[in-house]
Design an enzyme around this catalytic site. Sequence first.
Site, mmCIF file in Angstrom:
data_model
loop_
_atom_site.group_PDB
_atom_site.id
_atom_site.type_symbol
_atom_site.label_atom_id
_atom_site.label_comp_id
_atom_site.label_asym_id
_atom_site.label_seq_id
_atom_site.Cartn_x
_atom_site.Cartn_y
_atom_site.Cartn_z
ATOM 1 N N LYS A 191 -12.501 6.990 -12.870
ATOM 2 C CA LYS A 191 -13.150 5.677 -12.830
ATOM 3 C C LYS A 191 -13.471 5.254 -11.397
ATOM 4 O O LYS A 191 -14.593 4.884 -11.079
ATOM 5 C CB LYS A 191 -12.244 4.642 -13.494
ATOM 6 C CG LYS A 191 -12.059 4.819 -14.995
ATOM 7 C CD LYS A 191 -11.237 3.669 -15.558
ATOM 8 C CE LYS A 191 -11.011 3.842 -17.054
ATOM 9 N NZ LYS A 191 -10.099 4.961 -17.338
ATOM 10 N N VAL A 192 -12.435 5.284 -10.516
ATOM 11 C CA VAL A 192 -12.643 4.825 -9.142
ATOM 12 C C VAL A 192 -13.549 5.790 -8.385
ATOM 13 O O VAL A 192 -14.480 5.380 -7.690
ATOM 14 C CB VAL A 192 -11.302 4.641 -8.415
ATOM 15 C CG1 VAL A 192 -11.530 4.216 -6.965
ATOM 16 C CG2 VAL A 192 -10.435 3.609 -9.130
ATOM 17 N N VAL A 270 -7.563 5.810 -0.666
ATOM 18 C CA VAL A 270 -7.163 4.577 -1.342
ATOM 19 C C VAL A 270 -6.505 4.922 -2.679
ATOM 20 O O VAL A 270 -6.453 4.082 -3.582
ATOM 21 C CB VAL A 270 -8.368 3.630 -1.568
ATOM 22 C CG1 VAL A 270 -8.923 3.123 -0.266
ATOM 23 C CG2 VAL A 270 -9.455 4.303 -2.401
ATOM 24 N N ARG A 272 -3.197 7.514 -3.600
ATOM 25 C CA ARG A 272 -1.743 7.538 -3.493
ATOM 26 C C ARG A 272 -1.370 8.208 -2.175
ATOM 27 O O ARG A 272 -1.944 9.230 -1.811
ATOM 28 C CB ARG A 272 -1.112 8.303 -4.660
ATOM 29 C CG ARG A 272 -1.223 7.600 -6.007
ATOM 30 C CD ARG A 272 -0.286 6.400 -6.080
ATOM 31 N NE ARG A 272 -0.310 5.748 -7.385
ATOM 32 C CZ ARG A 272 -1.098 4.728 -7.689
ATOM 33 N NH1 ARG A 272 -1.958 4.254 -6.796
ATOM 34 N NH2 ARG A 272 -1.029 4.174 -8.887
ATOM 35 N N ASP A 296 -5.172 3.423 3.069
ATOM 36 C CA ASP A 296 -4.675 2.193 2.441
ATOM 37 C C ASP A 296 -3.315 2.411 1.788
ATOM 38 O O ASP A 296 -2.657 1.454 1.413
ATOM 39 C CB ASP A 296 -5.682 1.720 1.387
ATOM 40 C CG ASP A 296 -5.295 0.389 0.759
ATOM 41 O OD1 ASP A 296 -5.000 -0.554 1.529
ATOM 42 O OD2 ASP A 296 -5.294 0.284 -0.481
ATOM 43 N N GLU A 301 6.131 2.894 1.758
ATOM 44 C CA GLU A 301 5.463 1.607 1.950
ATOM 45 C C GLU A 301 6.492 0.471 1.980
ATOM 46 O O GLU A 301 7.269 0.339 1.030
ATOM 47 C CB GLU A 301 4.440 1.362 0.839
ATOM 48 C CG GLU A 301 3.278 2.345 0.894
ATOM 49 C CD GLU A 301 2.191 2.050 -0.145
ATOM 50 O OE1 GLU A 301 2.358 1.105 -0.943
ATOM 51 O OE2 GLU A 301 1.174 2.776 -0.152
ATOM 52 N N HIS A 320 -2.176 -1.419 1.555
ATOM 53 C CA HIS A 320 -2.331 -1.219 0.107
ATOM 54 C C HIS A 320 -3.119 -2.382 -0.518
ATOM 55 O O HIS A 320 -2.635 -3.069 -1.429
ATOM 56 C CB HIS A 320 -0.965 -1.082 -0.576
ATOM 57 C CG HIS A 320 -1.023 -0.297 -1.854
ATOM 58 N ND1 HIS A 320 -0.029 0.559 -2.252
ATOM 59 C CD2 HIS A 320 -1.983 -0.226 -2.821
ATOM 60 C CE1 HIS A 320 -0.350 1.109 -3.400
ATOM 61 N NE2 HIS A 320 -1.530 0.655 -3.768
ATOM 62 N N GLY A 322 -6.163 -2.042 -2.018
ATOM 63 C CA GLY A 322 -7.209 -1.557 -2.918
ATOM 64 C C GLY A 322 -7.517 -2.478 -4.077
ATOM 65 O O GLY A 322 -8.671 -2.671 -4.443
ATOM 66 N N ALA A 323 -6.476 -3.058 -4.680
ATOM 67 C CA ALA A 323 -6.696 -3.927 -5.847
ATOM 68 C C ALA A 323 -6.660 -5.401 -5.490
ATOM 69 O O ALA A 323 -6.678 -6.257 -6.378
ATOM 70 C CB ALA A 323 -5.625 -3.636 -6.896
#
Length: 584
Positions: A191-192, A270, A272, A296, A301, A320, A322-323
Site C-alpha cells: 500500500k505505502v 519510513v 521499520r 524516520d 527508539e 517516527h 510517518g503516520a
Amino acid sequence: MTNLTLKPTFQLPAGRSSSLVTLPRPSILRVVRCAAASLEAKPTILVAEKLGEAGLALLKSYANVDCAYNLSPEELNTKISLCDALIVRSGTKVTRDVFESSAGRLRVVGRAGVGIDNVDLGAATEHGCLVVNAPTANTVAAAEHGIALLAAMARNVAQADASVKAGLWQRNKYVGVSLVGKTLAVMGFGKVGSEVARRAKGLGLHVIAHDPYAPADRARAIGVELVGFEEALATADFISLHMPLTPATAKVLNDDTFAKMKKGVRIVNVARGGVIDEDALVRALDAGIVAQAALDVFIEEPPAKDSKLIAHERVTVTPHLGASTMEAQEGVAIEIAEAVIGALKGELAATAVNAPMVPAEVLSELKPFVVLADKLGRLAVQLVAGGSGVKTVRVSYASARAPDDLDTRLLRAMITKGLIEPISSVFVNLVNADFTAKQRGLRITEERVILDGSPESPLEYIQVQIANVESRFASAISDSGEITVEGRVKDGIPHLTRVGGFEVDVSLEGSIILCRQVDQPGMIGKVGSILGEENVNVSFMSVGRIAPRKQAVMAIGVDDQPSRETLKKIGDIPAVEEFVFLKL
C-alpha cells in the site's frame, strides 16, 4: 487413486458439533463474569491511549467507553477485569498478565496502528481474545512523509536550515541533486510503496520496484517496472524502503548489499528500523557508497544519544513521524473503532492478527497437517525467484475421506500464512486468510485427490504448486511447469517428500539445503564433510534421483544456518549443478 475434484466451498464434517472450543474449561469466576457482562446493556471498552475524537464518538455510540491514559501495569491489570475490549497504541504493553487478570472477560484488543509488537498474541489466543489492528489508515501519511524525506534529503533542507539558524550562509556547501530523470527503487510494493511510486512518478523519477507479491498489472498501471532484488540495488539512484520487518528482511541492507549498490546512492526509510544494519550504513556513508540517508525509523527508539548514525552530517532524521498527520490519526481511530465494534458483535474481522477459534476435534486431528501446510507454503515461496510475483497457487489434498468429511479451511489458511508471512508484516489466520490473499492478488485453488483405502488418517499428502513464476532452484519446476513441493506426516512429524519431479524424504525441522547434482559416489560424504567442518549439524539427508549416474536432488536438513562461505563451498563442488538454502 481416482479423479481430481475441485472443492471450492467447505463445511464441517457431517455429524460434528459446530461449537468452537480453544480453551480449557473456564473457571467459575470466568463464567460468572461472562454472564454478568452479557446482562449489561452495553459492553465496556477501555481506551488506554489517546484516540481521535471521531473514533471515540463511534465507540460511545455502541459501548460504555472508559478513557484512562498513562496507566501503570498494575492499574491496567486491575481495570481490565471489568472490560470487554481494550484499545491501545504502541505505548501500552498488553502482556500475559493483562489477559490473565481479565479472567476471561476481555474479548477484543484493538491496536490503533499497524504494528502489534506490544501485544502478546500467544497469550491472547490462549485466552480466547481476538486481536485486531488498523493497517490501512496510515498509508497516505506514510507515503507523503517518504516523499518529504526524499526531497529534503536531495536538497539538504535539514542541514541548510540548521546552518542558517546558526548564523551561517553556506550556499556552496549545500548544493543538492535533482530528482528528475533519476531512478528510484521502491523496495516493497504494498500500500505505502505503491503510493510513494505514484507520487515519485509525478516528480519525474523513473520508478522500479522489488516485491515478490506485487501484481505485475498493478505495477504497469502505475508505470512501474518490477525487477529482482539485486537489479534494484545495482541500478537505483534512490532507494525507498517499504518492506515489513520479518526474519527474511531483518538487516537486509548490510555490508554485502551496500557493496552491490551504485556509488552515491541515497536511501529513505519510513518502514521499520530493523531492515537496515545501522552500523553497516555508517560504514557505507563514510566510504562514500551511500551519499545520504533519510530515516524516520530506527532499531532502537528513541536512538541512543551518542548514535553515530544520528549525528552523521549526511543523515536526515525524524522521530517516527510517518503516520503523524491529523487526518491519519482520525482515520486510524475510525478504523480501529469499527474493527473493535465488529468483533464485539461477533463479526469476522478482516484485520484480525491472531489465531481464530477452531472446533477442538478438528484441530486435534489436523494439528500435524497444520504444521505441514505452513511449512510447505514457506518452502514454496522461498523457491520463487525475486521479481516473479506470486499470483496463482494450486493446493492438492490426497485423502481417502469422503468429500464432506474433511474440513480444509484451516489447512488453506496455514498454506496462505506460509506463503505470505515470510515477506509481509501481516499475521494470517483462518479469519483473514482469504481476505489477505485476495488483497495481494493471490488466487489459491484447492483440489481433492480421492484415494482408495482406509480413511483413518485425514490426509495422505498435501501438494503445493505455484504457477507462472521463475524458480531459484530449477529442479523445483515439475513437468507441468510449476514450482511443486509435496509433504506427508510421518509419526506425527511433517516431512518434505517431493521437490519438482524428484522424490525426497526429509523432516521439515530447522532449515533445508537442496542440491541438484550429478549422481555419483561420495557426494553425501563431501557435502556432509563441508557442513561438519563448519560445525553445522545435519539432522536428515535424503537423495532422490531419476536413474543411477544421472541427475539427483539431495535434501539436507540442518539445525543451524550455514555461513555464506560454507554454502559457497558446497556450490563449488564440481558435481553440484545448483543449490538453494531454505529457512523454515
